[in-house]
Design a protein around this motif. Structure first.
Motif, PDB file in Angstrom:
ATOM      1  N   GLU A  28       0.835  -1.206   0.000  1.00  0.00           N
ATOM      2  CA  GLU A  28       0.000   0.000   0.000  1.00  0.00           C
ATOM      3  C   GLU A  28       0.863   1.246   0.000  1.00  0.00           C
ATOM      4  OE1 GLU A  28      -1.889   3.489   1.455  1.00  0.00           O
ATOM      5  OE2 GLU A  28      -0.461   2.314   2.658  1.00  0.00           O
ATOM      6  N   THR A  29       1.946   1.240   0.783  1.00  0.00           N
ATOM      7  CA  THR A  29       2.850   2.387   0.827  1.00  0.00           C
ATOM      8  C   THR A  29       3.549   2.580  -0.513  1.00  0.00           C
ATOM      9  OG1 THR A  29       3.226   2.064   3.196  1.00  0.00           O
ATOM     10  CG2 THR A  29       4.856   3.361   2.005  1.00  0.00           C
ATOM     11  N   VAL A  30       3.988   1.492  -1.119  1.00  0.00           N
ATOM     12  CA  VAL A  30       4.658   1.573  -2.418  1.00  0.00           C
ATOM     13  C   VAL A  30       3.697   2.108  -3.481  1.00  0.00           C
ATOM     14  CG1 VAL A  30       5.780   0.242  -4.243  1.00  0.00           C
ATOM     15  CG2 VAL A  30       6.288  -0.245  -1.850  1.00  0.00           C
ATOM     16  N   ALA A  31       2.469   1.597  -3.516  1.00  0.00           N
ATOM     17  CA  ALA A  31       1.491   2.040  -4.510  1.00  0.00           C
ATOM     18  C   ALA A  31       1.138   3.511  -4.328  1.00  0.00           C
ATOM     19  CB  ALA A  31       0.233   1.181  -4.422  1.00  0.00           C
ATOM     20  N   ARG A  32       1.008   3.952  -3.084  1.00  0.00           N
ATOM     21  CA  ARG A  32       0.643   5.351  -2.827  1.00  0.00           C
ATOM     22  C   ARG A  32       1.754   6.305  -3.268  1.00  0.00           C
ATOM     23  NH1 ARG A  32       1.504   7.326   2.132  1.00  0.00           N
ATOM     24  NH2 ARG A  32       1.246   5.229   2.992  1.00  0.00           N
ATOM     25  N   HIS A  33       2.980   5.980  -2.940  1.00  0.00           N
ATOM     26  CA  HIS A  33       4.088   6.845  -3.338  1.00  0.00           C
ATOM     27  C   HIS A  33       4.372   6.754  -4.832  1.00  0.00           C
ATOM     28  CE1 HIS A  33       4.824   6.957   1.030  1.00  0.00           C
ATOM     29  NE2 HIS A  33       5.472   8.070   0.783  1.00  0.00           N
ATOM     30  N   PHE A  34       4.086   5.612  -5.441  1.00  0.00           N
ATOM     31  CA  PHE A  34       4.214   5.496  -6.895  1.00  0.00           C
ATOM     32  C   PHE A  34       3.284   6.498  -7.588  1.00  0.00           C
ATOM     33  CE2 PHE A  34       2.766   3.805 -10.935  1.00  0.00           C
ATOM     34  CZ  PHE A  34       3.955   3.471 -11.571  1.00  0.00           C
ATOM     35  N   LYS A  35       2.050   6.594  -7.126  1.00  0.00           N
ATOM     36  CA  LYS A  35       1.099   7.520  -7.726  1.00  0.00           C
ATOM     37  C   LYS A  35       1.500   8.966  -7.478  1.00  0.00           C
ATOM     38  CE  LYS A  35      -2.786   4.290  -7.298  1.00  0.00           C
ATOM     39  NZ  LYS A  35      -4.108   4.027  -6.669  1.00  0.00           N
ATOM     40  N   GLU A  36       2.035   9.252  -6.295  1.00  0.00           N
ATOM     41  CA  GLU A  36       2.460  10.624  -5.999  1.00  0.00           C
ATOM     42  C   GLU A  36       3.612  11.058  -6.900  1.00  0.00           C
ATOM     43  OE1 GLU A  36       3.370  10.778  -1.885  1.00  0.00           O
ATOM     44  OE2 GLU A  36       1.282  10.606  -1.205  1.00  0.00           O
ATOM     45  N   VAL A  37       4.582  10.172  -7.090  1.00  0.00           N
ATOM     46  CA  VAL A  37       5.712  10.515  -7.957  1.00  0.00           C
ATOM     47  C   VAL A  37       5.253  10.642  -9.402  1.00  0.00           C
ATOM     48  CG1 VAL A  37       7.937   9.704  -8.833  1.00  0.00           C
ATOM     49  CG2 VAL A  37       7.382   9.434  -6.413  1.00  0.00           C
ATOM     50  N   ARG A  38       4.353   9.796  -9.839  1.00  0.00           N
ATOM     51  CA  ARG A  38       3.848   9.867 -11.211  1.00  0.00           C
ATOM     52  C   ARG A  38       3.135  11.184 -11.457  1.00  0.00           C
ATOM     53  NH1 ARG A  38      -0.510   5.490 -12.751  1.00  0.00           N
ATOM     54  NH2 ARG A  38      -1.610   6.735 -11.198  1.00  0.00           N
ATOM     55  N   ARG A  39       2.300  11.591 -10.528  1.00  0.00           N
ATOM     56  CA  ARG A  39       1.605  12.870 -10.692  1.00  0.00           C
ATOM     57  C   ARG A  39       2.586  14.035 -10.677  1.00  0.00           C
ATOM     58  NH1 ARG A  39      -2.559  10.281  -7.401  1.00  0.00           N
ATOM     59  NH2 ARG A  39      -1.479  10.971  -5.523  1.00  0.00           N
ATOM     60  N   ALA A  40       3.601  13.966  -9.814  1.00  0.00           N
ATOM     61  CA  ALA A  40       4.594  15.041  -9.749  1.00  0.00           C
ATOM     62  C   ALA A  40       5.401  15.129 -11.045  1.00  0.00           C
ATOM     63  CB  ALA A  40       5.522  14.811  -8.558  1.00  0.00           C
ATOM     64  N   LEU A  41       5.752  13.989 -11.631  1.00  0.00           N
ATOM     65  CA  LEU A  41       6.506  13.990 -12.875  1.00  0.00           C
ATOM     66  C   LEU A  41       5.663  14.519 -14.034  1.00  0.00           C
ATOM     67  CD1 LEU A  41       8.445  10.606 -12.644  1.00  0.00           C
ATOM     68  CD2 LEU A  41       9.363  12.910 -12.375  1.00  0.00           C
ATOM     69  N   CYS A  42       4.373  14.215 -14.035  1.00  0.00           N
ATOM     70  CA  CYS A  42       3.486  14.747 -15.082  1.00  0.00           C
ATOM     71  C   CYS A  42       3.394  16.266 -14.988  1.00  0.00           C
ATOM     72  CB  CYS A  42       2.106  14.113 -14.977  1.00  0.00           C
ATOM     73  SG  CYS A  42       2.045  12.363 -15.442  1.00  0.00           S
ATOM     74  N   ARG A  43       3.306  16.797 -13.770  1.00  0.00           N
ATOM     75  CA  ARG A  43       3.288  18.253 -13.606  1.00  0.00           C
ATOM     76  C   ARG A  43       4.628  18.856 -14.009  1.00  0.00           C
ATOM     77  NH1 ARG A  43       0.781  16.720  -8.640  1.00  0.00           N
ATOM     78  NH2 ARG A  43       2.751  17.139  -7.565  1.00  0.00           N
ATOM     79  N   LEU A  44       5.690  18.171 -13.661  1.00  0.00           N
ATOM     80  CA  LEU A  44       7.018  18.668 -14.010  1.00  0.00           C
ATOM     81  C   LEU A  44       7.251  18.630 -15.517  1.00  0.00           C
ATOM     82  CD1 LEU A  44       9.763  19.645 -12.894  1.00  0.00           C
ATOM     83  CD2 LEU A  44      10.458  17.253 -12.788  1.00  0.00           C
ATOM     84  N   GLY A  45       6.678  17.636 -16.185  1.00  0.00           N
ATOM     85  CA  GLY A  45       6.853  17.544 -17.630  1.00  0.00           C
ATOM     86  C   GLY A  45       6.277  18.738 -18.368  1.00  0.00           C
ATOM     87  N   LYS A  46       5.170  19.290 -17.879  1.00  0.00           N
ATOM     88  CA  LYS A  46       4.572  20.458 -18.527  1.00  0.00           C
ATOM     89  C   LYS A  46       5.470  21.686 -18.412  1.00  0.00           C
ATOM     90  CE  LYS A  46      -0.170  18.896 -17.736  1.00  0.00           C
ATOM     91  NZ  LYS A  46      -1.481  19.210 -17.123  1.00  0.00           N
TER      92      LYS A  46
END
Length: 263
Positions: free
Chosen positions: A97-115
């Motif tokens: 659960e911890t791995v999945a939650r932080h995976f989603k947080e990093v993915r969202r942060a990278l998508c924002r950073l990509g813009k």
């Protein structure tokens, strides 16, 4: 009662490894540079710069149990090596659960950073320094601002849609169109099309969708594209029937007619 006590009250600790996730990442950073590159798909300096950038601009902070470096490392292992979350959870001594939650947080942060990062940095009349300082390209490409091409990236799609995403190499992929400048930096990325879609279709879709915000070249500037793209204003594909590669000039009958020929 004894069974209940064994299952819920007297639990046996599962994450008992002496090497924690933070220590694992620290060993990668302080260890051999090739090991870090093979695991994270980037060198130490790039990895640390990415973590620092996410801390400063994307509000990713260290938590009580997981640091930003751990979260990014878990994300890179899952994406770069297609590792299951249970394996990553055991390696970093965290729950799934911890791995999945932080995976989603990093993915969202990278998508924002990509813009922020993937954007044109020179759409003016200035000639690229790389072109201006290289007689091989100047003045022939003085008005060129970059190149556009498509690439196939592995994709995960539902079973009922896999046929349209299965490319010519029978691998499930998505056709991603990318624009790159002379500094080898991405200025535009358009993802989501099926692997069976041709480059021209993805190209025209990106140009006709206002919400995509395609970085159109200014007056007199252009992108270079391959023969799979249409020849329209602002985009220069190869001329049909012309030879461009060195291997095409091999052989007695394929030698250049004039050594000083210029366009």
């Amino acid at each position: 009662m004894n069974e209940y006590e064994e299952i819920f009250l007297c639990k046996t600790p599962q994450k008992t490894s002496m090497l924690s996730g933070a220590q694992f990442v620290r060993d990668m950073i302080e260890g051999h540079p090739q090991t870090c590159y093979e695991l994270f798909r980037m060198d130490k300096e790039t990895f640390m710069n990415l973590c620092d950038h996410l801390k400063r601009h994307e509000n990713l902070q260290d938590t009580r149990f997981v640091t930003v470096e751990e979260a990014v490392a878990m994300f890179l292992l899952i994406v770069g090596h297609n590792v299951r979350m249970r394996v990553v959870a055991d390696r970093f001594q965290h729950s799934t659960e911890t791995v999945a939650r932080h995976f989603k947080e990093v993915r969202r942060a990278l998508c924002r950073l990509g813009k922020i990062l993937i954007c044109p940095n020179n759409m003016t009349n200035e000639v690229s320094s790389y072109v201006a300082s290289n007689p091989k390209y100047f003045p022939w490409f003085k008005d060129c601002i970059g190149a556009i091409d498509g690439t196939h990236i592995s994709a995960w799609v539902p079973a009922d849609r896999q046929t349209s995403f299965r490319g010519r190499k029978t691998v499930i992929t998505q056709n991603v169109m990318c624009a790159c400048n002379f500094d080898m930096m991405f200025t535009f990325v358009y993802a989501g099309w099926e692997g069976t879609a041709n480059d021209a279709r993805v190209f025209l879709d990106a140009l006709t969708r206002p919400e995509v915000n395609f970085p159109w070249p200014s007056e007199g500037k252009y992108y270079v594209v391959d023969s799979g793209y249409p020849c329209v204003s602002g985009f220069l594909p190869p001329y049909r029937g012309e030879r461009y590669h060195l291997q095409e000039y091999r052989g007695r009958r394929n030698q250049p007619i004039r050594p000083d020929f210029q366009y």
